[in-house]
Scaffold this motif. Sequence first.
Motif, PDB file in Angstrom:
ATOM      1  N   ASP A  20       0.844  -1.188   0.000  1.00  0.00           N
ATOM      2  CA  ASP A  20       0.000   0.000   0.000  1.00  0.00           C
ATOM      3  C   ASP A  20       0.883   1.243   0.000  1.00  0.00           C
ATOM      4  OD1 ASP A  20      -2.003   1.871   0.264  1.00  0.00           O
ATOM      5  OD2 ASP A  20      -2.451   1.390   2.348  1.00  0.00           O
ATOM      6  N   THR A  35       3.969   5.730   2.350  1.00  0.00           N
ATOM      7  CA  THR A  35       4.355   7.139   2.267  1.00  0.00           C
ATOM      8  C   THR A  35       4.090   7.858   3.577  1.00  0.00           C
ATOM      9  OG1 THR A  35       3.882   7.174  -0.101  1.00  0.00           O
ATOM     10  CG2 THR A  35       3.959   9.297   1.013  1.00  0.00           C
ATOM     11  N   GLN A  36       2.899   7.673   4.138  1.00  0.00           N
ATOM     12  CA  GLN A  36       2.537   8.379   5.359  1.00  0.00           C
ATOM     13  C   GLN A  36       3.333   7.905   6.566  1.00  0.00           C
ATOM     14  OE1 GLN A  36      -1.684   7.778   5.558  1.00  0.00           O
ATOM     15  NE2 GLN A  36      -2.118   9.570   4.298  1.00  0.00           N
ATOM     16  N   LYS A  82       0.193   4.428  -0.230  1.00  0.00           N
ATOM     17  CA  LYS A  82      -0.266   5.531   0.619  1.00  0.00           C
ATOM     18  C   LYS A  82       0.173   5.315   2.070  1.00  0.00           C
ATOM     19  CE  LYS A  82      -4.365   8.114   1.949  1.00  0.00           C
ATOM     20  NZ  LYS A  82      -5.810   8.245   1.828  1.00  0.00           N
ATOM     21  N   HIS A  83      -0.007   4.116   2.594  1.00  0.00           N
ATOM     22  CA  HIS A  83       0.394   3.800   3.960  1.00  0.00           C
ATOM     23  C   HIS A  83       1.912   3.915   4.110  1.00  0.00           C
ATOM     24  CE1 HIS A  83       1.580   0.996   7.229  1.00  0.00           C
ATOM     25  NE2 HIS A  83       0.639   1.679   7.858  1.00  0.00           N
TER      26      HIS A  83
END
Length: 51
Positions: free
Chosen positions: A8, A13-14, A10-11
């Motif tokens: 994932d 990156t965050q 997005k996960h």
Amino acid sequence: MQHCGFQDFKHFTQKYLKLLLNLGMLKMTLPDKPQSHSQKYMTVQGAVPKN
């Protein structure tokens, strides 16, 4: 990213990428274009994590 076992973006990156950028352990190859498809990241030589 996938070779590290992350699926994932997005996960990843965050949770990891932004943290390493904020700690000064990574830097962007294109800092003026953070969303570029050509964006890559480099480790900062001699970087020590900030507390």
